[in-house]
Motif scaffolding. Sequence first.
Motif, PDB file in Angstrom:
ATOM      1  N   SER A 181       0.839  -1.194   0.000  1.00 50.03           N
ATOM      2  CA  SER A 181       0.000   0.000   0.000  1.00 50.03           C
ATOM      3  C   SER A 181       0.875   1.246   0.000  1.00 50.03           C
ATOM      4  N   ARG A 182       0.476   2.219  -0.785  1.00 60.86           N
ATOM      5  CA  ARG A 182       1.178   3.507  -0.801  1.00 60.86           C
ATOM      6  C   ARG A 182       0.843   4.293   0.452  1.00 60.86           C
ATOM      7  N   ARG A 183       1.557   5.369   0.628  1.00 60.32           N
ATOM      8  CA  ARG A 183       1.201   6.272   1.719  1.00 60.32           C
ATOM      9  C   ARG A 183      -0.197   6.828   1.426  1.00 60.32           C
ATOM     10  N   PRO A 184      -1.048   6.821   2.414  1.00 62.95           N
ATOM     11  CA  PRO A 184      -2.403   7.310   2.176  1.00 62.95           C
ATOM     12  C   PRO A 184      -2.456   8.825   2.056  1.00 62.95           C
ATOM     13  N   ASN A 185      -3.534   9.282   1.469  1.00 64.62           N
ATOM     14  CA  ASN A 185      -3.790  10.717   1.449  1.00 64.62           C
ATOM     15  C   ASN A 185      -5.176  10.944   2.041  1.00 64.62           C
ATOM     16  N   ILE A 186      -5.639  12.147   2.022  1.00 61.85           N
ATOM     17  CA  ILE A 186      -6.926  12.458   2.652  1.00 61.85           C
ATOM     18  C   ILE A 186      -8.078  11.678   2.008  1.00 61.85           C
ATOM     19  N   ALA A 187      -7.961  11.400   0.730  1.00 59.89           N
ATOM     20  CA  ALA A 187      -9.045  10.684   0.035  1.00 59.89           C
ATOM     21  C   ALA A 187      -9.104   9.220   0.418  1.00 59.89           C
ATOM     22  N   THR A 188      -7.964   8.625   0.769  1.00 57.15           N
ATOM     23  CA  THR A 188      -7.963   7.197   1.077  1.00 57.15           C
ATOM     24  C   THR A 188      -7.826   6.924   2.568  1.00 57.15           C
ATOM     25  N   HIS A 189      -7.760   7.967   3.366  1.00 56.02           N
ATOM     26  CA  HIS A 189      -7.702   7.876   4.827  1.00 56.02           C
ATOM     27  C   HIS A 189      -6.488   7.072   5.289  1.00 56.02           C
ATOM     28  N   LEU A 190      -6.679   5.898   5.845  1.00 58.16           N
ATOM     29  CA  LEU A 190      -5.582   5.160   6.444  1.00 58.16           C
ATOM     30  C   LEU A 190      -4.862   4.214   5.490  1.00 58.16           C
ATOM     31  N   LEU A 191      -5.506   3.798   4.433  1.00 61.20           N
ATOM     32  CA  LEU A 191      -4.920   2.845   3.492  1.00 61.20           C
ATOM     33  C   LEU A 191      -5.101   3.352   2.078  1.00 61.20           C
ATOM     34  N   GLY A 192      -4.394   2.742   1.139  1.00 59.32           N
ATOM     35  CA  GLY A 192      -4.661   3.015  -0.267  1.00 59.32           C
ATOM     36  C   GLY A 192      -6.061   2.525  -0.591  1.00 59.32           C
ATOM     37  N   SER A 193      -6.643   3.007  -1.647  1.00 54.24           N
ATOM     38  CA  SER A 193      -8.040   2.676  -1.953  1.00 54.24           C
ATOM     39  C   SER A 193      -8.261   1.187  -2.207  1.00 54.24           C
ATOM     40  N   ASN A 194      -7.364   0.540  -2.951  1.00 55.74           N
ATOM     41  CA  ASN A 194      -7.536  -0.901  -3.202  1.00 55.74           C
ATOM     42  C   ASN A 194      -7.322  -1.698  -1.924  1.00 55.74           C
ATOM     43  N   ALA A 195      -6.273  -1.379  -1.186  1.00 63.66           N
ATOM     44  CA  ALA A 195      -6.008  -2.083   0.066  1.00 63.66           C
ATOM     45  C   ALA A 195      -7.177  -1.904   1.029  1.00 63.66           C
ATOM     46  N   SER A 196      -7.696  -0.700   1.100  1.00 62.12           N
ATOM     47  CA  SER A 196      -8.825  -0.425   1.990  1.00 62.12           C
ATOM     48  C   SER A 196     -10.055  -1.247   1.610  1.00 62.12           C
ATOM     49  N   ALA A 197     -10.327  -1.328   0.325  1.00 63.03           N
ATOM     50  CA  ALA A 197     -11.492  -2.098  -0.142  1.00 63.03           C
ATOM     51  C   ALA A 197     -11.331  -3.584   0.171  1.00 63.03           C
ATOM     52  N   ILE A 198     -10.113  -4.081   0.025  1.00 59.00           N
ATOM     53  CA  ILE A 198      -9.859  -5.499   0.317  1.00 59.00           C
ATOM     54  C   ILE A 198     -10.011  -5.756   1.811  1.00 59.00           C
ATOM     55  N   VAL A 199      -9.400  -4.910   2.634  1.00 59.16           N
ATOM     56  CA  VAL A 199      -9.484  -5.067   4.090  1.00 59.16           C
ATOM     57  C   VAL A 199     -10.936  -5.035   4.559  1.00 59.16           C
ATOM     58  N   SER A 200     -11.703  -4.141   4.003  1.00 61.08           N
ATOM     59  CA  SER A 200     -13.097  -3.982   4.437  1.00 61.08           C
ATOM     60  C   SER A 200     -13.964  -5.192   4.123  1.00 61.08           C
ATOM     61  N   ASN A 201     -13.565  -5.991   3.140  1.00 62.10           N
ATOM     62  CA  ASN A 201     -14.438  -7.066   2.682  1.00 62.10           C
ATOM     63  C   ASN A 201     -13.868  -8.474   2.815  1.00 62.10           C
ATOM     64  N   ALA A 202     -12.615  -8.613   3.183  1.00 66.15           N
ATOM     65  CA  ALA A 202     -11.988  -9.937   3.234  1.00 66.15           C
ATOM     66  C   ALA A 202     -12.359 -10.701   4.502  1.00 66.15           C
ATOM     67  N   PRO A 203     -12.664 -11.986   4.351  1.00 68.65           N
ATOM     68  CA  PRO A 203     -12.973 -12.808   5.522  1.00 68.65           C
ATOM     69  C   PRO A 203     -11.732 -13.472   6.129  1.00 68.65           C
ATOM     70  N   ILE A 204     -10.542 -13.199   5.566  1.00 73.33           N
ATOM     71  CA  ILE A 204      -9.310 -13.808   6.066  1.00 73.33           C
ATOM     72  C   ILE A 204      -8.334 -12.717   6.503  1.00 73.33           C
ATOM     73  N   SER A 205      -7.242 -13.132   7.118  1.00 70.89           N
ATOM     74  CA  SER A 205      -6.235 -12.183   7.598  1.00 70.89           C
ATOM     75  C   SER A 205      -5.544 -11.475   6.430  1.00 70.89           C
ATOM     76  N   ILE A 206      -5.182 -10.216   6.701  1.00 66.64           N
ATOM     77  CA  ILE A 206      -4.513  -9.407   5.685  1.00 66.64           C
ATOM     78  C   ILE A 206      -3.330  -8.703   6.344  1.00 66.64           C
ATOM     79  N   LEU A 207      -2.209  -8.706   5.639  1.00 68.47           N
ATOM     80  CA  LEU A 207      -1.047  -7.939   6.070  1.00 68.47           C
ATOM     81  C   LEU A 207      -0.863  -6.824   5.071  1.00 68.47           C
ATOM     82  N   ILE A 208      -0.920  -5.593   5.552  1.00 63.11           N
ATOM     83  CA  ILE A 208      -0.706  -4.418   4.705  1.00 63.11           C
ATOM     84  C   ILE A 208       0.739  -3.994   4.883  1.00 63.11           C
TER      85      ILE A 208
END
Length: 145
Positions: free
Chosen positions: A116-143
């Motif tokens: 994940s890239r450094r976030p900006n105000i639009a993506t808050h804490l994570l990059g947009s793709n990483a954030s979408a994956i984290v929000s929906n994945a049923p398994i563990s994720i390492l960012i």
Amino acid sequence: MYKVILVPIDISEKELIKKALKHALYIARLSDAKLHFLHVAPDMSRYSMSYSYHYDLLANFAKKTIESSEKELKQIVKHIDYPKEKISYSVEMGSPRDKVLSEAEKIGADLIVVGSRRPNIATHLLGSNASAIVSNAPISILIVR
């Protein structure tokens, strides 16, 4: 501990690949896990026109995109110092979130390692793709930053 690790990578983001790969390899070596690399190319079919000429152009573009991406991904995988029988890869077209989640389910992944890239105000804490994956994945994720 982990048996199958999914590593979604954007082949155009060399620095993110290096960082995610380093962590995925470390974890894979600790647990003798399989590694699966996934590149998701943008789906151009949503831009298709009703004319068959445009459809043919987009279909040809999609085919060439997948072939080119597979070639680049194969080169990345070729240089990984890990048993080749424990490495696989694939290229999909579509939404990164949807394709990563469906691929994780398909291969039975129990961990996803995402750069994940450094976030900006639009993506808050994570990059947009990483954030979408984290929000929906049923398994563990390492960012990996």
